[in-house]
Design a protein around this motif. Structure first.
Motif, PDB file in Angstrom:
ATOM      1  N   THR B  67       0.842  -1.197   0.000  1.00 16.89           N
ATOM      2  CA  THR B  67       0.000   0.000   0.000  1.00 16.89           C
ATOM      3  C   THR B  67       0.879   1.250   0.000  1.00 16.89           C
ATOM      4  O   THR B  67       2.020   1.229   0.461  1.00 16.89           O
ATOM      5  CB  THR B  67      -0.921   0.035   1.223  1.00 16.89           C
ATOM      6  OG1 THR B  67      -0.101   0.119   2.397  1.00 16.89           O
ATOM      7  CG2 THR B  67      -1.817  -1.182   1.291  1.00 16.89           C
ATOM      8  N   GLY B  69       0.615   3.900   1.758  1.00 18.41           N
ATOM      9  CA  GLY B  69       0.926   4.340   3.115  1.00 18.41           C
ATOM     10  C   GLY B  69       2.158   3.645   3.661  1.00 18.41           C
ATOM     11  O   GLY B  69       3.053   4.258   4.233  1.00 18.41           O
ATOM     12  N   ARG B  70       2.197   2.331   3.466  1.00 16.79           N
ATOM     13  CA  ARG B  70       3.330   1.550   3.971  1.00 16.79           C
ATOM     14  C   ARG B  70       4.595   1.874   3.165  1.00 16.79           C
ATOM     15  O   ARG B  70       5.686   1.996   3.722  1.00 16.79           O
ATOM     16  CB  ARG B  70       3.003   0.056   3.873  1.00 16.79           C
ATOM     17  CG  ARG B  70       3.968  -0.830   4.607  1.00 16.79           C
ATOM     18  CD  ARG B  70       3.312  -2.108   5.050  1.00 16.79           C
ATOM     19  NE  ARG B  70       2.454  -1.903   6.200  1.00 16.79           N
ATOM     20  CZ  ARG B  70       2.894  -1.837   7.456  1.00 16.79           C
ATOM     21  NH1 ARG B  70       4.174  -1.929   7.715  1.00 16.79           N
ATOM     22  NH2 ARG B  70       2.067  -1.666   8.461  1.00 16.79           N
ATOM     23  N   ALA B  73       5.907   5.144   4.267  1.00 16.57           N
ATOM     24  CA  ALA B  73       6.489   5.029   5.615  1.00 16.57           C
ATOM     25  C   ALA B  73       7.898   4.466   5.525  1.00 16.57           C
ATOM     26  O   ALA B  73       8.798   4.883   6.260  1.00 16.57           O
ATOM     27  CB  ALA B  73       5.612   4.135   6.477  1.00 16.57           C
TER      28      ALA B  73
END
Lengths: 121, 505
Positions: B67, B69-70, B73
């Motif tokens: 994803t 988001g990951r 990050a």
């Protein structure tokens, strides 16, 4: 039964949210881009919109502007979702209800949804 | 006639542009293929952020990948990442649902629309394998690649397609033949260490440095180290052959070398542990007040400075003043090409005149490939010559020679000629209970050397070599007398006296 529209191009996130919120007793409608989201909006009139920021075809800010410009949908609360920090998102979407930073946790999602719909967690 | 050459787009990745001779073609389409964990996603993101930093607009599209988001990050920890560049400079989209519902046709259309709407001039598509799985036939997949090619060209948008591959997968598929370039990222196990490697299999529209290159992933992101022997195949400038001779800092050694070292020369000091090779290097670095560099694989900077102070060597002051820099690279981990490039970088930055490499053996071990070490070190030595750097390196030998005392047995002389024009050997010689130290110059550039053993000691002022060969002569003659050996100074195998035949006759 309250209806939530989830608009996110990341299919896995949309599906997980759909399952999670259905377990909580919500009706969940999914769209994979802003254009599709606006179509679903007219069709379903949801109680809450969970809107991703970066999407193909029509992105989050453009979708947000369109739904706020329409008196029929302007009052629907919007939870914005993004991998970006809230300040970046806030500059382009004034008037959203709350913000979820990806990757998010179940508790944060449920707290934001319940808070937006006035339901006790 | 008009110039029809296509402009190049810099990748902004250190070392990669060097290998690609400036970058990739603008509006070209490239495949980056690699095993899981090889670094494709980092490479793709780094391309995007580097592009945005130069004022471009990049789009990162995922199919079936982690994803966003990951991913953000993870890459958010790396130096190239700039959150402020998102979403205007770099934007992230997932197109997997489009691929699933509308197929390759829908994906092609979605990419075309997004490139145009966002005015993107770099597109990274992460997960080409998903598109391939969606294609009903190889022909469908070829059509998809062909349509992307046309789009890239029309929109002047460079496309980089990331795809996973099994370690043994080849590069003969249709898509490989169609794209403008093909880069492979892979991980190779070297005993218990894993080495990251990058190969350019194909690059249209210009040359590139062929072969296997090292790359690393650190907080800076990906940095690529071009194969040093290919990068320095020709020295960066003409090597001057003349110039005054320089002192090694040890007057008798200068005399044995025929008056010292040529400015544009490389010298190998060979000997077993404890014979004083590093001390010779410290004498050499302190022999003149000029910028120097000590590359150590063994002793740490404090130990080196302590030894210099203890032996009252002139270099001790140069360390303090920063005129001689110590680079410490523990031999436990390290990449040969990266160290070579770092060394060259420091030499160029500080206009270093004298370089001392303490532990050429460690260099040899780091490559893990004995076959390339000769060429690599020759290329490095030639570049130093071209830069007007005088190089001195140590090479550790075993203890052959202590017993029974042949000082020149088992020298790895083969293959050293291109690397070093001067070879100095330091050896122990055992005579009774005493261990003597002997030094000899075996090779010097202009053959003006005095090939004669001398005894030496390491005392309060460092290396002190005797002014004549009297003691060395006595020691060696006594060794020959005691062992009954015929002198064989260049024997390539350890000396062993003839044994009496075992049949008793």
């Amino acid at each position: 039964m309250k209806t939530i529209l989830v608009v996110d191009d990341e299919w896995a996130i949309a599906e997980v949210l759909e399952a999670l919120l259905a377990d909580e007793g919500y009706r969940v409608i999914v769209a994979n881009n802003g254009k599709q989201g606006l179509e679903r909006l007219r069709e379903w009139r949801p109680d809450l919109i969970m809107l991703d920021f970066m999407m193909p075809i029509l992105d989050g800010p453009a979708t947000f502007a369109a739904l706020k410009a329409d008196p029929a949908t302007a009052s629907i609360p919007v939870i914005l979702m993004s991998s970006l920090p809230e300040e970046t998102v806030a500059q382009r979407c004034a008037g959203y209800r709350s913000f979820l930073r990806k990757p998010f946790r179940i508790a944060a999602v449920l707290a934001a949804v319940d808070g937006a719909l006035g339901r006790d967690p | 006639m008009s110039d029809r050459r296509i402009a190049k787009l810099s990748t902004g990745i250190k070392g990669l542009d060097t290998i690609l001779e400036g970058g990739v073609l603008r509006g070209g389409i490239y495949i980056v293929q690699g095993t899981p964990g090889a670094g494709k996603t980092i490479l793709g993101n780094q391309l995007c952020f580097n592009h945005a930093a130069r004022g471009g607009r990049a789009l990162y599209v995922t199919l079936l990948a982690e994803t966003h988001g990951r991913m953000l990050a993870h890459i958010g920890q790396l130096a190239f990442f700039d959150e402020a560049a998102i979403p205007d400079g770099v934007s992230y989209l997932s197109a997997f649902r489009i691929l699933e519902t509308e197929g390759l046709k829908g994906l092609t259309e979605a990419l075309r629309r997004e490139i145009r709407a966002r005015q993107v001039d770099l597109l990274v598509l992460d997960g080409l394998v998903s598109a391939e799985e969606t294609a009903g036939t190889p022909r469908e997949f070829k059509k998809f690649i062909h349509e992307l090619q046309i789009q890239a060209d029309l929109a002047d948008c460079t496309m980089v397609l990331l795809t996973s591959a099994a370690a043994d997968q080849g590069f003969a598929s249709a898509e490989h033949t169609m794209v403008d370039g093909l880069i492979e990222l892979r991980i190779r196990m070297q005993e218990r260490r894993s080495e990251r490697e990058l190969l350019v299999h194909k690059m249209r529209g210009g040359g590139f440095i062929r072969g296997v290159h090292s790359f690393q992933v650190s907080e800076a992101g990906i940095t690529v180290q071009p194969r040093i022997e290919a990068l320095l195949a020709s020295p960066s400038q003409q090597i001057a052959a003349d110039g005054p001779k320089l002192s090694t800092g040890i007057p008798v050694l200068d005399e044995l070398l025929g008056g010292g070292l040529h400015r544009h020369s490389a010298t190998l000091v060979m000997g077993s542990a404890g014979c004083g090779k590093s001390t010779v290097g410290q004498h050499f670095l302190g022999a003149a007040r000029e910028p120097g560099l000590y590359l150590s694989f063994d002793e740490d900077p404090e130990a080196i400075r302590f030894k210099a102070r203890n032996l009252r060597l002139p270099v001790a002051d140069l360390y303090e003043r920063g005129e001689v820099e110590i680079l410490w690279q523990p031999s436990t981990e390290g990449n040969f090409d990266e160290i070579c490039l770092r060394l060259l970088e420091r030499v160029r930055e500080r206009d270093v005149r004298r370089v001392f490499i303490d532990g050429v053996n460690d260099f040899v071990q780091m490559t893990g490939e004995q076959g390339r070490i000769g060429a690599a070190l020759t290329a490095l030595a030639n570049e130093f010559r071209a830069l007007g750097v005088t190089l001195l390196g140590t090479f550790e030998l075993d203890f052959n020679g202590i017993v029974p005392g042949q000082p020149l047995s088992s020298l790895p002389i083969l293959g050293l000629s291109p690397i070093a024009e001067n070879i100095v050997v330091m050896r122990f010689a055992a005579l009774g209970a005493d261990i003597h130290r002997l030094i000899v110059v075996l090779k010097a550039r202009d053959n003006a050397l005095r090939p004669q053993f001398r005894r030496y000691d390491i005392g309060g002022r460092g290396i002190e070599i005797e002014a004549d060969a009297v003691q060395a002569d006595l020691i060696l003659n006594e060794l020959i007398r005691q062992t009954g050996a015929v002198p064989a100074p260049f024997a390539s195998a350890p000396f062993a006296p003839d044994k009496p035949s075992g049949d008793g006759t």
